[in-house]
Design an enzyme around this catalytic site. Structure first.
Site, PDB file in Angstrom:
ATOM      1  N   TYR A  90      40.743  36.496  51.541  1.00  0.00           N
ATOM      2  CA  TYR A  90      39.588  35.686  51.094  1.00  0.00           C
ATOM      3  C   TYR A  90      38.546  35.634  52.197  1.00  0.00           C
ATOM      4  O   TYR A  90      38.428  34.634  52.913  1.00  0.00           O
ATOM      5  CB  TYR A  90      40.046  34.268  50.758  1.00  0.00           C
ATOM      6  CG  TYR A  90      41.204  34.185  49.793  1.00  0.00           C
ATOM      7  CD1 TYR A  90      41.071  34.580  48.457  1.00  0.00           C
ATOM      8  CD2 TYR A  90      42.444  33.687  50.200  1.00  0.00           C
ATOM      9  CE1 TYR A  90      42.125  34.487  47.567  1.00  0.00           C
ATOM     10  CE2 TYR A  90      43.506  33.589  49.317  1.00  0.00           C
ATOM     11  CZ  TYR A  90      43.346  33.997  48.005  1.00  0.00           C
ATOM     12  OH  TYR A  90      44.394  33.906  47.137  1.00  0.00           O
TER      13      TYR A  90
ATOM     14  N   TRP B 144      36.497  24.432  47.653  1.00  0.00           N
ATOM     15  CA  TRP B 144      37.420  23.354  48.041  1.00  0.00           C
ATOM     16  C   TRP B 144      38.175  23.720  49.305  1.00  0.00           C
ATOM     17  O   TRP B 144      38.616  22.829  50.036  1.00  0.00           O
ATOM     18  CB  TRP B 144      38.281  22.853  46.895  1.00  0.00           C
ATOM     19  CG  TRP B 144      39.308  23.758  46.237  1.00  0.00           C
ATOM     20  CD1 TRP B 144      39.335  25.115  46.186  1.00  0.00           C
ATOM     21  CD2 TRP B 144      40.462  23.301  45.492  1.00  0.00           C
ATOM     22  NE1 TRP B 144      40.417  25.540  45.448  1.00  0.00           N
ATOM     23  CE2 TRP B 144      41.124  24.447  45.011  1.00  0.00           C
ATOM     24  CE3 TRP B 144      40.994  22.049  45.174  1.00  0.00           C
ATOM     25  CZ2 TRP B 144      42.292  24.375  44.229  1.00  0.00           C
ATOM     26  CZ3 TRP B 144      42.156  21.974  44.403  1.00  0.00           C
ATOM     27  CH2 TRP B 144      42.794  23.120  43.937  1.00  0.00           C
ATOM     28  N   ASP B 145      38.293  25.008  49.612  1.00  0.00           N
ATOM     29  CA  ASP B 145      38.897  25.406  50.890  1.00  0.00           C
ATOM     30  C   ASP B 145      38.093  24.816  52.047  1.00  0.00           C
ATOM     31  O   ASP B 145      38.643  24.240  52.988  1.00  0.00           O
ATOM     32  CB  ASP B 145      38.938  26.928  51.028  1.00  0.00           C
ATOM     33  CG  ASP B 145      39.766  27.589  49.927  1.00  0.00           C
ATOM     34  OD1 ASP B 145      39.309  27.581  48.770  1.00  0.00           O
ATOM     35  OD2 ASP B 145      40.863  28.094  50.215  1.00  0.00           O
TER      36      ASP B 145
ATOM     37  N   TYR C 180      35.742  43.152  49.594  1.00  0.00           N
ATOM     38  CA  TYR C 180      36.351  42.151  48.728  1.00  0.00           C
ATOM     39  C   TYR C 180      35.903  42.416  47.296  1.00  0.00           C
ATOM     40  O   TYR C 180      34.713  42.495  47.016  1.00  0.00           O
ATOM     41  CB  TYR C 180      35.930  40.725  49.142  1.00  0.00           C
ATOM     42  CG  TYR C 180      36.471  39.678  48.190  1.00  0.00           C
ATOM     43  CD1 TYR C 180      37.810  39.282  48.259  1.00  0.00           C
ATOM     44  CD2 TYR C 180      35.668  39.125  47.195  1.00  0.00           C
ATOM     45  CE1 TYR C 180      38.318  38.346  47.359  1.00  0.00           C
ATOM     46  CE2 TYR C 180      36.168  38.196  46.293  1.00  0.00           C
ATOM     47  CZ  TYR C 180      37.495  37.803  46.392  1.00  0.00           C
ATOM     48  OH  TYR C 180      38.001  36.899  45.496  1.00  0.00           O
TER      49      TYR C 180
ATOM     50  N   GLN D 162      34.181  24.440  41.676  1.00  0.00           N
ATOM     51  CA  GLN D 162      35.602  24.181  41.967  1.00  0.00           C
ATOM     52  C   GLN D 162      35.809  22.672  42.108  1.00  0.00           C
ATOM     53  O   GLN D 162      34.827  21.919  42.173  1.00  0.00           O
ATOM     54  CB  GLN D 162      36.009  24.893  43.273  1.00  0.00           C
ATOM     55  CG  GLN D 162      36.717  26.210  43.046  1.00  0.00           C
ATOM     56  CD  GLN D 162      37.284  26.816  44.312  1.00  0.00           C
ATOM     57  OE1 GLN D 162      36.811  26.550  45.412  1.00  0.00           O
ATOM     58  NE2 GLN D 162      38.294  27.659  44.159  1.00  0.00           N
TER      59      GLN D 162
ATOM     60  N   ASP E 207      43.997  28.876  39.146  1.00  0.00           N
ATOM     61  CA  ASP E 207      43.829  30.026  38.247  1.00  0.00           C
ATOM     62  C   ASP E 207      44.962  30.457  37.313  1.00  0.00           C
ATOM     63  O   ASP E 207      44.777  30.475  36.124  1.00  0.00           O
ATOM     64  CB  ASP E 207      43.297  31.287  38.936  1.00  0.00           C
ATOM     65  CG  ASP E 207      43.304  31.316  40.443  1.00  0.00           C
ATOM     66  OD1 ASP E 207      43.456  30.259  41.066  1.00  0.00           O
ATOM     67  OD2 ASP E 207      43.143  32.407  40.993  1.00  0.00           O
TER      68      ASP E 207
ATOM     69  N   ARG F  50      50.998  37.406  42.415  1.00  0.00           N
ATOM     70  CA  ARG F  50      49.566  37.254  42.121  1.00  0.00           C
ATOM     71  C   ARG F  50      49.338  37.339  40.599  1.00  0.00           C
ATOM     72  O   ARG F  50      50.209  37.785  39.856  1.00  0.00           O
ATOM     73  CB  ARG F  50      48.774  38.392  42.797  1.00  0.00           C
ATOM     74  CG  ARG F  50      48.664  38.303  44.300  1.00  0.00           C
ATOM     75  CD  ARG F  50      47.660  37.267  44.771  1.00  0.00           C
ATOM     76  NE  ARG F  50      46.317  37.521  44.290  1.00  0.00           N
ATOM     77  CZ  ARG F  50      45.309  36.639  44.418  1.00  0.00           C
ATOM     78  NH1 ARG F  50      45.498  35.488  45.031  1.00  0.00           N
ATOM     79  NH2 ARG F  50      44.112  36.916  43.946  1.00  0.00           N
TER      80      ARG F  50
ATOM     81  N   TYR G  35      52.415  32.575  42.861  1.00  0.00           N
ATOM     82  CA  TYR G  35      51.109  31.913  42.999  1.00  0.00           C
ATOM     83  C   TYR G  35      51.132  30.485  42.451  1.00  0.00           C
ATOM     84  O   TYR G  35      51.907  29.669  42.914  1.00  0.00           O
ATOM     85  CB  TYR G  35      50.118  32.841  42.286  1.00  0.00           C
ATOM     86  CG  TYR G  35      48.661  32.745  42.630  1.00  0.00           C
ATOM     87  CD1 TYR G  35      48.201  32.581  43.932  1.00  0.00           C
ATOM     88  CD2 TYR G  35      47.716  32.856  41.611  1.00  0.00           C
ATOM     89  CE1 TYR G  35      46.841  32.529  44.194  1.00  0.00           C
ATOM     90  CE2 TYR G  35      46.350  32.813  41.874  1.00  0.00           C
ATOM     91  CZ  TYR G  35      45.923  32.640  43.165  1.00  0.00           C
ATOM     92  OH  TYR G  35      44.577  32.598  43.412  1.00  0.00           O
ATOM     93  N   TRP G  36      50.308  30.154  41.441  1.00  0.00           N
ATOM     94  CA  TRP G  36      50.248  28.767  40.946  1.00  0.00           C
ATOM     95  C   TRP G  36      51.299  28.514  39.849  1.00  0.00           C
ATOM     96  O   TRP G  36      51.192  27.564  39.090  1.00  0.00           O
ATOM     97  CB  TRP G  36      48.847  28.471  40.395  1.00  0.00           C
ATOM     98  CG  TRP G  36      47.766  28.399  41.441  1.00  0.00           C
ATOM     99  CD1 TRP G  36      46.862  29.374  41.755  1.00  0.00           C
ATOM    100  CD2 TRP G  36      47.458  27.296  42.325  1.00  0.00           C
ATOM    101  NE1 TRP G  36      46.020  28.948  42.760  1.00  0.00           N
ATOM    102  CE2 TRP G  36      46.357  27.681  43.130  1.00  0.00           C
ATOM    103  CE3 TRP G  36      48.014  26.018  42.511  1.00  0.00           C
ATOM    104  CZ2 TRP G  36      45.791  26.849  44.094  1.00  0.00           C
ATOM    105  CZ3 TRP G  36      47.443  25.192  43.472  1.00  0.00           C
ATOM    106  CH2 TRP G  36      46.351  25.611  44.249  1.00  0.00           C
TER     107      TRP G  36
ATOM    108  N   GLU H 109      49.841  30.519  52.406  1.00  0.00           N
ATOM    109  CA  GLU H 109      49.082  30.081  51.228  1.00  0.00           C
ATOM    110  C   GLU H 109      49.978  29.276  50.273  1.00  0.00           C
ATOM    111  O   GLU H 109      49.583  28.258  49.742  1.00  0.00           O
ATOM    112  CB  GLU H 109      48.519  31.332  50.541  1.00  0.00           C
ATOM    113  CG  GLU H 109      47.507  31.029  49.454  1.00  0.00           C
ATOM    114  CD  GLU H 109      46.964  32.310  48.817  1.00  0.00           C
ATOM    115  OE1 GLU H 109      47.411  33.416  49.209  1.00  0.00           O
ATOM    116  OE2 GLU H 109      46.106  32.214  47.921  1.00  0.00           O
TER     117      GLU H 109
END
Ligand code: 2M8
Length: 422
Positions: free
Chosen positions: A27, A33-34, A79, A104, A161, A194, A349-350, A393
């Site tokens: 990234y 928000w990071d 990227y 975000q 995401d 991912r 991931y999430w 992460e």
């Protein structure tokens, strides 16, 4: 080296001077928000650098108040998908810097409050409070969903995401004619950790539809993906409180922000499901959202539950060993998906792993709801995890194995924030 020194070293390595990248390679631009969470963590150790972080993010603000989810400050990096996906240069009200067309979760006002509490600077608050107010007003103007009292996200990139709660809503998105694109993440992280190519085609289809109207559909319901996300609404409610506090500090009338916070809290309270002992999201185009993700607990962060509801959230969900809490076979918590859910995937991931920002929101929520012992326990567990596995992460909940990008900025900054608390 102490844990705090290690965390500072990670942030220093990810620092471009203007903004801190979420991570070196995965990234390499500024994410919304990071950066807010980086500023919150830098508050106690380098408040001037924290203020720079806030200012650099606000360079990307659009004329209508939106603070975008990515600001592409000029850099010589690879990227994809990058600025060309968004075409912000041909959108009304976009800044000169290329940005994404989405937003975000708005943690920035909360971060500015944390910075001001650690190192008061009246002039800085006077400088940024109007921009924060404009962003919050934008949410209520552009994203309010009539009759709900809540605001909508129009893309999974506006929250977590690939969380399973978005699966059904995304499955309805037409990907006909949207081809696979080259993604720089795939050369760096194992595919199983991912989003899939099909997920990405759906993300791109939603972007294409929003881009066609300059990212401003006449109403949220006109977008192909419209979701009443509990984390984003809870974060906005807390941020409105924090903005009201900041405005009072500098003699600005806080009544709009106070009223907005109260309105969001009432609407969030109405999403309580007594039978489940948790909160319920809505997918605007499909009725009920998918349950069993940590989103069901997020109104805790905004102090929404009463004492009895908070107890149920903690005992039946957050710290329950078969759900989000630690268990002998999976001692690292909280998981982002309940271990009892068929969608739980401990490496993806999430979709199951432990995330440090989620724990930080929940610790603050537990404190806000008077559950101090539980907050301390979750803070201790989180610090143990980073001490053992580094500032990754996300983390596998059974082994604590670091996953995703290593040397991840918000994992380092929130460690500093946890360590700075009395
Ligand atoms: C992740 O999002 C980016 C796209 O914006 C990605 O998947 O490549 C999410 O975790 C997001 O919440 C986060 O802000 C971003 C940078 O850390 O990465």
């Amino acid at each position: 080296m102490s844990l705090a020194d290690e965390a500072r070293a990670v942030l220093a390595r990810n620092d471009t001077g203007l903004f801190v990248k979420p991570s070196q390679r995965l990234y390499p631009f500024q994410w919304n928000w990071d950066s807010a969470l980086v500023a919150a963590g830098l508050a106690a150790v380098d408040p001037e650098r924290a203020r720079t972080e806030v200012r650099s993010l606000l360079l990307g603000q659009w004329a209508d108040g939106m603070v975008p989810h990515i600001v592409f400050h000029p850099q010589d990096v690879e990227y994809r998908p990058g600025p060309e996906l968004w075409g912000s240069d041909s959108c009304d009200g976009a800044p000169a810097l290329p940005t994404s067309g989405l937003t975000q979760p708005p943690v920035l006002a909360t971060a500015v409050r944390i910075v001001h509490e650690a190192a008061p600077d009246q002039a800085f608050v006077e400088e940024v409070a109007p921009a924060l107010d404009a962003w919050h007003r934008w949410f209520h103007r552009e994203r309010a969903v009539e009759g709900s009292g809540l605001v909508a996200i129009l893309h999974p990139w506006e929250s977590a995401d690939n969380a399973p709660r978005f699966d059904r809503a995304l499955a309805r998105v037409d990907v006909e004619g949207v081809s696979r694109i080259e993604r720089t993440d795939q050369a760096q992280i194992a595919a199983a950790e991912r989003p899939t190519d099909l997920d990405y085609r759906r993300y791109l289809a939603v972007v294409a539809s929003l881009r066609a109207c300059g990212y401003r559909p006449a109403a949220p319901a006109d977008a192909p993906f419209t979701y009443l996300d509990l984390p984003l609404n809870s974060i906005l409610a807390a941020a409105e409180d924090d903005l009201a506090w900041l405005q009072s500090e500098v003699g600005v009338d806080p009544s709009r922000a106070e009223a907005a916070a109260a309105g969001l809290r009432t609407a969030l309270a109405a999403t309580w499901d007594e039978e489940a002992g948790a909160y319920r999201e809505r997918d605007l185009h499909g009725g009920e959202g998918v349950t069993g993700t940590v989103a069901d607990l997020f109104p805790l962060y905004a102090g929404v539950p009463d004492e009895r509801q908070a107890r149920r959230l903690v005992d039946e969900h957050l710290l329950a060993s078969d759900r989000f809490g630690p268990s002998p076979s999976a001692p690292w918590a909280v998981t982002t998906v309940s271990k009892s859910s068929p969608a739980f995937d401990p490496r993806n991931y999430w979709r199951g792993p432990v995330w440090i920002n989620v724990n930080w929101f929940l610790v603050r929520g537990l404190e806000r709801c008077g559950l101090r012992a539980e907050a301390n326990e979750l803070r201790r567990l989180t610090l143990d995890l980073v001490a053992r596995s580094g500032f990754s992460e996300y983390y596998e909940p059974t082994t604590g194995e670091p996953l995703g990008s290593r040397e991840f900025s918000w994992s380092a900054s929130l460690t500093l924030e946890f360590l700075s608390e009395p």
